[in-house]
Design a protein around this motif. Structure first.
Motif, mmCIF file in Angstrom:
data_model
loop_
_atom_site.group_PDB
_atom_site.id
_atom_site.type_symbol
_atom_site.label_atom_id
_atom_site.label_comp_id
_atom_site.label_asym_id
_atom_site.label_seq_id
_atom_site.Cartn_x
_atom_site.Cartn_y
_atom_site.Cartn_z
ATOM 1 N N GLU A 137 0.831 -1.209 0.000
ATOM 2 C CA GLU A 137 0.000 0.000 0.000
ATOM 3 C C GLU A 137 0.863 1.256 0.000
ATOM 4 O O GLU A 137 0.554 2.234 -0.695
ATOM 5 N N GLU A 138 1.960 1.230 0.751
ATOM 6 C CA GLU A 138 2.879 2.380 0.771
ATOM 7 C C GLU A 138 3.501 2.579 -0.608
ATOM 8 O O GLU A 138 3.637 3.719 -1.089
ATOM 9 N N ASP A 139 3.870 1.468 -1.246
ATOM 10 C CA ASP A 139 4.417 1.558 -2.612
ATOM 11 C C ASP A 139 3.373 2.121 -3.578
ATOM 12 O O ASP A 139 3.694 2.916 -4.470
ATOM 13 N N ALA A 140 2.117 1.732 -3.392
ATOM 14 C CA ALA A 140 1.051 2.154 -4.298
ATOM 15 C C ALA A 140 0.814 3.657 -4.255
ATOM 16 O O ALA A 140 0.405 4.253 -5.256
ATOM 17 N N VAL A 141 1.076 4.271 -3.111
ATOM 18 C CA VAL A 141 0.906 5.725 -3.006
ATOM 19 C C VAL A 141 2.241 6.462 -3.172
ATOM 20 O O VAL A 141 2.327 7.673 -2.954
ATOM 21 N N ASN A 142 3.272 5.704 -3.552
ATOM 22 C CA ASN A 142 4.592 6.277 -3.878
ATOM 23 C C ASN A 142 5.211 7.067 -2.724
ATOM 24 O O ASN A 142 5.825 8.115 -2.929
ATOM 25 N N LEU A 143 5.057 6.543 -1.506
ATOM 26 C CA LEU A 143 5.598 7.266 -0.356
ATOM 27 C C LEU A 143 6.587 6.445 0.462
ATOM 28 O O LEU A 143 7.050 6.908 1.513
ATOM 29 N N THR A 144 6.952 5.271 -0.012
ATOM 30 C CA THR A 144 7.901 4.443 0.736
ATOM 31 C C THR A 144 9.204 5.190 0.993
ATOM 32 O O THR A 144 9.742 5.176 2.108
#
Length: 237
Positions: free
Chosen positions: A163-170
């Motif tokens: 989910e963090e990867d999906a919102v590009n905020l990792t």
């Protein structure tokens, strides 16, 4: 008979790492559990700094009627928060503590010593400790009086790596929440079959409640309600 009391905790952090973007707490993760619990409990709202706790503007979804009504009618709840330190030594006066998500907790509550002390006091007074989405960042490093992690050997969930990867905020995060929850729980991290699915994990006889993501917020509220008003399965650790 007085109503049970729940301490809602919001982040005081308003900057998304080094991205220059704003962050804070996430609207539906406050609104949905609040609406479940408010008719039946007394809710007190606190944050590390006290005063106004920053709302993440990206969490305002006009199609979410419940959250929009909350935003329009309940602003005093997050604009006049109590200072978290005020509640040290008062866990016995509450039935539960709940950490609202949003990316902000990754930057302040994850390492806030006052928050860690409160978590320890609530849990060791047989109170409910709960969190949703990035709210479990507050639980990652929290330890009990014996030095063990609160979440050691306990099933737990929170915002997943996918989910963090999906919102590009990792890359903007100080750590990966899923990885740290999994490490300190001894490999007990759980998540929904697919990203953004509803997932609530109830552990330690109903005294540790976590939800994975915004979609899980209402269900976390319901789990807290059940833990307060139902019979806890155990008072043991």
């Amino acid at each position: 008979m007085s109503q049970p009391k729940v301490l809602f905790v919001l982040t005081s952090h308003n900057k998304m790492g080094n991205t220059g973007k704003p962050t804070g707490w996430y609207l539906p993760e406050f609104a949905h559990p609040y609406n479940v619990l408010a008719p039946h409990t007394q809710i007190i709202v606190a944050s590390p700094a006290g005063g106004e706790a920053p709302l993440d503007p990206s969490s305002i979804d006009k199609s979410d009627q419940q959250s929009m009504e909350f935003l329009n009618n309940q602003q005093s709840l997050f604009k006049n928060t109590e200072k978290l330190s005020k509640f040290v030594g008062h866990a016995k006066d509450f039935d539960a503590i709940f950490f609202v998500g949003g990316h902000g907790p990754m930057f302040d509550l994850a390492t806030d010593q006052t928050s860690h002390q409160l978590i320890r006091e609530f849990y060791e007074h047989n109170r409910i400790v709960s969190a949703v989405c990035h709210g479990p960042a507050a639980l990652v490093n929290a330890k009990l009086s014996d030095g063990s992690y609160l979440i050691a050997n306990a099933p737990v969930t929170g915002f997943s790596n996918a989910e963090e990867d999906a919102v590009n905020l990792t890359s903007a995060m100080p750590f990966k929440l899923e990885d740290e929850l999994n490490k300190n729980s001894g490999g007990k991290f759980e998540k929904a079959t697919e990203p953004w699915g509803v997932k609530v994990v109830v552990a330690k006889g109903g005294r540790l409640i976590t939800g994975q993501n915004p979609a899980s917020a209402g269900a976390v509220g319901e789990a807290i309600y059940e833990a307060i008003f139902g019979d806890l399965k155990t008072k043991a650790k």
